[in-house]
Design an enzyme around this catalytic site. Structure first.
Site, PDB file in Angstrom:
ATOM      1  CE  LYS A  27      31.916  31.343  40.681  1.00 14.15           C
ATOM      2  NZ  LYS A  27      31.769  31.936  39.341  1.00 14.15           N
TER       3      LYS A  27
HETATM    4  C1  E4P Z   1      32.333  35.329  39.464  1.00 12.87           C
HETATM    5  O1  E4P Z   1      32.863  34.278  39.667  1.00 12.87           O
HETATM    6  C2  E4P Z   1      31.208  35.543  38.531  1.00 12.87           C
HETATM    7  O2  E4P Z   1      31.282  34.603  37.488  1.00 12.87           O
HETATM    8  C3  E4P Z   1      31.259  36.890  37.888  1.00 12.87           C
HETATM    9  O3  E4P Z   1      32.356  37.659  38.306  1.00 12.87           O
HETATM   10  C4  E4P Z   1      29.956  37.565  37.729  1.00 12.87           C
HETATM   11  O4  E4P Z   1      30.174  38.793  37.080  1.00 12.87           O
HETATM   12  P1  E4P Z   1      28.996  39.674  36.452  1.00 12.87           P
HETATM   13  O5  E4P Z   1      28.321  40.403  37.548  1.00 12.87           O
HETATM   14  O6  E4P Z   1      29.696  40.594  35.507  1.00 12.87           O
HETATM   15  O7  E4P Z   1      28.077  38.700  35.757  1.00 12.87           O
END
Ligand code: E4P
Length: 217
Positions: free
Chosen positions: A83
């Site tokens: 990522k």
């Molecule tokens: C995506 O890969 C992120 O880890 C995640 O969806 C972030 O979500 P949040 O805005 O609830 O922290």
């Protein structure tokens, strides 16, 4: 549509995997920081549990360091998807890593043009954050509609991974728009599994059945 769990918590993942609806997992540095322990080992364990794509995020911010970190993360398990945040440096890193055959999830996407650029450099997934846009009175699901529309016009293999999901309504809307993947906290899947009318209906069925059996034994 594929369902990923947005979590670094083994117990949460273990409780949902037996349902057979979980296709993968996404983690991020904030989620991993909550867990303690060795992040590599945790991510490896998640890969073994889910046997599907597991996103592990780099924490470097300069392209060459992101590339080195991404290559290293990719050695943890065959299911790892690296990522990378959508930054100028991140785009360079994605181009190099994707050309090496490493699957990349480009994260922190907040505009359709960012998603288009990520697709151009070979991302396997783009992660638009719908909840965080909604939080600032912007239209998270409107962004998904734009990205799905753009990707429908070109032969990119990049999948739209709807992230920062806060409720079953986000899952519903993502599916109606034809997004490829949703990643949500375990609590959102738990909420999606429940319906009060199902519970009331089942209670009544079982009561009626019991009544009909009285006196038959
Ligand atoms: C995506 O890969 C992120 O880890 C995640 O969806 C972030 O979500 P949040 O805005 O609830 O922290």
């Amino acid at each position: 549509m594929k369902f990923f769990i947005d979590s670094g918590n083994i117990k949460e993942i273990e409780s949902l995997v037996p349902l057979g609806i979980i296709d993968g997992v996404t983690t991020n540095p904030s989620l991993m920081a909550k867990e303690g322990g060795d992040p590599r080992q945790i991510v490896k364990q998640i890969c073994q549990l889910v046997k599907g794509p597991v996103s592990a995020e780099v924490v470097s911010t300069e392209a060459s360091a992101m590339i080195a970190e991404g290559r290293d993360l990719a050695t943890i398990d065959e299911h790892i998807v690296v990522k990378i945040p959508f930054t100028r440096e991140g785009v360079k890193a994605v181009k190099t890593l994707a050309a090496e055959g490493i699957r990349i999830n480009v994260t922190l996407i907040f505009s359709a043009v960012q998603a288009l650029i990520a697709a151009k450099v070979g991302a396997s997934y783009v992660s638009p954050f719908v909840g965080r846009l909604d939080d600032i009175a912007s239209d998270g699901m409107g962004l998904i509609a734009q990205i799905v529309e753009i990707f429908d016009s070109y032969p990119y293999k990049t999948e739209v991974l709807v992230a920062s999901v806060r409720s079953p309504m986000h899952i519903l809307e993502a599916a109606r728009m034809g997004a490829h993947v949703c990643t949500a906290p375990a609590s959102v899947y738990e909420a999606s599994l429940k319906h009060p009318l199902t519970d009331i209906g089942l209670k009544k069925f079982l009561e009626d059945w019991e009544k009909s059996q009285t006196g038959k034994k």
